[in-house]
Motif scaffolding. Sequence first.
Motif, short mmCIF file in Angstrom:
data_model
loop_
_atom_site.label_atom_id
_atom_site.label_comp_id
_atom_site.label_asym_id
_atom_site.label_seq_id
_atom_site.Cartn_x
_atom_site.Cartn_y
_atom_site.Cartn_z
N THR A 153 -1.29 4.29 14.27
CA THR A 153 -1.75 3.57 13.09
C THR A 153 -0.61 2.69 12.60
N ALA A 154 -0.95 1.56 12.01
CA ALA A 154 0.06 0.60 11.56
C ALA A 154 0.01 0.44 10.05
N THR A 178 4.78 12.09 14.73
CA THR A 178 5.83 12.34 15.71
C THR A 178 6.88 11.23 15.76
N THR A 179 6.47 9.99 15.47
CA THR A 179 7.39 8.86 15.59
C THR A 179 7.03 7.77 14.59
N VAL A 180 8.06 7.16 14.02
CA VAL A 180 7.87 5.94 13.24
C VAL A 180 8.60 4.82 13.98
N GLY A 184 10.60 -2.38 16.29
CA GLY A 184 10.61 -2.13 17.72
C GLY A 184 11.37 -0.91 18.16
N GLN A 185 11.98 -0.19 17.21
CA GLN A 185 12.79 0.98 17.54
C GLN A 185 12.13 2.26 17.03
N PRO A 186 11.92 3.24 17.92
CA PRO A 186 11.34 4.52 17.46
C PRO A 186 12.39 5.35 16.72
N THR A 187 11.98 5.99 15.64
CA THR A 187 12.87 6.85 14.88
C THR A 187 12.18 8.18 14.62
N LEU A 201 3.06 4.06 13.43
CA LEU A 201 3.21 5.51 13.48
C LEU A 201 2.44 6.09 14.66
N LEU A 202 3.07 7.05 15.32
CA LEU A 202 2.41 7.80 16.38
C LEU A 202 2.13 9.19 15.83
#
Length: 218
Positions: A153-154, A178-180, A184-187, A201-202
Amino acid sequence: MKALIVGAGRLGTQIAQVLAAARNDVTLVDHDEDRIAELEGRLAVRLAAGDACEPGFLEHTGALTTDLLIAATGNDEDNLVISLLAKRRFDVPRVAARVNDAENTWLFDHRWGVDIPVPAATPLISLIEEATGATDTVALLRLSKAGVNVIETAITAQSRAAGRALADIVLPAGTVITTVIRDGQPTVPTPDIRLQAGDELLVVSHAATEQEIHAAFQ
């Protein structure tokens, strides 16, 4: 990575979902127009109906620029023809093909353009790992096979979650961020991180629908 998956059955659809959730550029094709119509709006991938044994159709669906082609139809002859076209005509770097009949396994090698033969009874985790080199993708596949939904989702400027900390977002039961992905960089998400417009968001959940997930943020 750009992936082209031929065969929109349960197997091909699952692979498409997992690769798309891992932020790959995915196209899923099938000869059955009704099956493609059924998947419209359900998958975050490009869909196309046509005969992938025809070079013109493969070119139309992006074979010239794809990094990975997976022939996952239920017909070994089709999978071999598609693999040969992918490798010899379109020079696809990685070609994986499903072997439906064990007696045909000997055919699925470099002579037919197959880099990765996948027997029908073999889990696809090793296929995805070898083809993409992405262990995160393998983890997503395991989640998918365990019945856990992987949803993206964005956040936009209009999202009610924009400017709010993750700790303040009420999520459906059994749901985890699990990830934001920001710029372009996952955190790794922490409770105090504040969401911004442009964040992606994942989310994984074993119970919530995609609509429920989007509703929590939008």
